[in-house]
Design an enzyme around this catalytic site. Structure first.
Site, mmCIF file in Angstrom:
data_model
loop_
_atom_site.group_PDB
_atom_site.id
_atom_site.type_symbol
_atom_site.label_atom_id
_atom_site.label_comp_id
_atom_site.label_asym_id
_atom_site.label_seq_id
_atom_site.Cartn_x
_atom_site.Cartn_y
_atom_site.Cartn_z
ATOM 1 N N ARG A 199 31.190 -43.066 5.336
ATOM 2 C CA ARG A 199 29.878 -42.393 5.300
ATOM 3 C C ARG A 199 29.986 -40.968 5.843
ATOM 4 N NH1 ARG A 199 26.268 -43.247 9.316
ATOM 5 N NH2 ARG A 199 26.698 -45.462 9.502
ATOM 6 N N TYR A 252 13.012 -28.293 -11.023
ATOM 7 C CA TYR A 252 13.211 -29.608 -11.644
ATOM 8 C C TYR A 252 12.066 -30.547 -11.247
ATOM 9 C CZ TYR A 252 15.496 -34.178 -12.207
ATOM 10 O OH TYR A 252 15.797 -35.475 -12.523
HETATM 11 N N1 PLP Z 1 18.488 -29.803 -9.901
HETATM 12 C C1 PLP Z 1 18.409 -29.584 -11.230
HETATM 13 C C2 PLP Z 1 18.278 -28.177 -11.731
HETATM 14 C C3 PLP Z 1 18.459 -30.656 -12.129
HETATM 15 O O1 PLP Z 1 18.372 -30.426 -13.456
HETATM 16 C C4 PLP Z 1 18.583 -31.971 -11.613
HETATM 17 C C5 PLP Z 1 18.612 -33.139 -12.507
HETATM 18 O O2 PLP Z 1 18.402 -33.045 -13.707
HETATM 19 C C6 PLP Z 1 18.648 -32.139 -10.222
HETATM 20 C C7 PLP Z 1 18.612 -31.043 -9.397
HETATM 21 C C8 PLP Z 1 18.782 -33.509 -9.629
HETATM 22 O O3 PLP Z 1 20.097 -33.922 -9.746
HETATM 23 P P1 PLP Z 1 20.551 -35.454 -9.663
HETATM 24 O O4 PLP Z 1 20.067 -36.109 -10.922
HETATM 25 O O5 PLP Z 1 22.039 -35.361 -9.532
HETATM 26 O O6 PLP Z 1 19.910 -36.033 -8.459
#
Ligand code: PLP
Length: 391
Positions: A53, A111
């Site tokens: 971890r 996102y």
């Molecule tokens: N940041 C961006 C720009 C993303 O497009 C995504 C997922 O599509 C994430 C973060 C989240 O990533 P994860 O799916 O690895 O948690």
């Protein structure tokens, strides 16, 4: 310092510390190490070693490689922490340096799950959040309060591929005593190093182009050593550990990052230029296109290209989008991005399905909008596939 593509090939490689040392890292699968006596055990526990971890040699190699790629930006020293997903990295970026009563400002085109986390979860920890359009710097300035600790945005936003003015945002954040955190998942550190433009914290979903083969869920977070020490300490107790095999796979993917991103960019440029000329296509969103409002900023912040992601809108809406998806032979529909193969997604049904039709219209996401993550195929095959499917 070596060229970034060279760094991607070599950074974090295992030391030549024994005869027959491996070229490729071994995978240390043991959840815990064993010790011959209490003193050795004591030293290991004090140094947070010997329990997965807290990370293994594979995590350390991956972290060294991503830190080296970001450090080409030439700012101060940068360290990296590998975690279980891009969302774990976002969570740590927000929680590392905040306490109840603090405030976070975030870009409204982050996102979708990042926005959900900020809007629906953070208030339970006593944090407040303002979501703003970071293209409007006055809105950003007005949102900052004396308790603002973090300004969070993405570069190459999804799905309209907008490019924020990172230098201006860093200036505003720092003036207000806050840090600028930038999610640079889409360009990867091969194409953009936000610390060069003043960012304090950088986040990557390793799930996308960084690992590059759609077989990993992972994340990376970067910052100054003292900040990363705080993030690492929180990660040790909260436990969002990246799997050891995923750390190994991500580093394996990074070895080809330079050539992959070069081909992704070349393919994206050719495909967007062709789609922009196609009569069935109303609009193409890719910031390197000459008509893009972000073209000049892209040339400055992303001089080697804006990455694999673009979007385009079909004149005849959802029906035309569905017809295209069904007719394409090489290109599949996949609600993710960053694979070696070209894939499409439909933002209204995936990342933005939580919004009403009206809210989607306000941010420019119609039923005819498709997002493309360009792969590594020969571009003539992609052009032919799109041409036959659109005809
Ligand atoms: N940041 C961006 C720009 C993303 O497009 C995504 C997922 O599509 C994430 C973060 C989240 O990533 P994860 O799916 O690895 O948690």
């Amino acid at each position: 310092m070596a060229h970034p593509d060279t760094l991607a090939v070599h950074a974090g490689e295992p030391p030549m510390d024994r005869p027959d040392a491996p070229m490729v890292p071994d995978i240390s699968v043991s959840a815990a190490a064993a010790y011959p006596d209490l003193d050795t055990l004591d030293q290991a526990m004090a140094g947070h070693r010997g329990y997965s971890r807290w990370g293994t040699a594979n995590h350390a190699q991956l972290e060294a490689a991503v830190a080296a790629l970001e450090s080409q930006a030439g700012g101060g020293p940068v360290e990296a922490l590998a975690v279980a997903s891009g969302m774990a990295a976002i969570g740590l970026a927000v929680l590392t340096d905040t306490t109840a009563g603090d405030h976070v400002v975030a870009a409204n085109d982050c996102y979708g799950t990042t926005i959900t986390f900020l809007r629906d979860d953070l208030h339970r920890f006593g944090l407040t959040v303002s979501v703003v359009d970071v293209q409007d710097l006055d809105q950003v300035r007005a949102a900052l309060t004396p308790r603002t600790r973090l300004l969070l945005c993405e570069i190459c936003t999804n799905p309209l591929i907008r490019i924020p003015d990172l230098e201006a945002l860093a200036g505003i954040a720092h003036e207000g005593g806050a840090l600028l955190a930038v999610d640079a998942t889409i360009p990867t550190p091969a194409l953009c190093q936000p610390t060069r433009w003043g960012a304090d914290v950088v986040v990557h979903s390793a799930t996308k182009n960084l690992s590059g083969h759609a077989d990993v869920i992972g994340g990376l977070i970067l910052g100054r050593p003292a900040w990363i020490a705080g993030a690492r300490s929180l990660a040790h107790t909260m436990g969002p550990a990246l799997g050891t095999f995923e750390a190994w796979l991500t580093l394996r993917g990074i070895r080809t990052l330079g050539v992959r991103m070069e081909r992704h960019v070349a393919n994206a440029c050719a495909l967007t230029a062709a789609l922009a000329r196609h009569p069935a296509v109303a609009r193409v969103y890719y910031p390197s296109l000459s008509g893009s409002p972000y073209a000049a900023r892209t040339a400055r912040l992303l001089p080697h290209g804006a990455g694999a992601l673009f979007s385009f809108e079909l004149r005849e809406g959802r029906e035309a989008a569905d017809r295209l998806v069904r007719r394409l032979r090489l290109v599949r529909l996949m609600p993710s991005l960053g694979h070696v193969a070209t894939t499409l997604s439909h933002p209204a049904l995936t990342s933005h399905r939580g919004l009403s039709e009206e809210e989607r219209a306000q941010v420019g996401i119609s039923q005819g909008l498709l997002r493309c993550s360009v792969g590594l195929e020969r571009v003539e095959d992609l052009l032919e596939d799109f041409e036959q499917a659109l005809s």
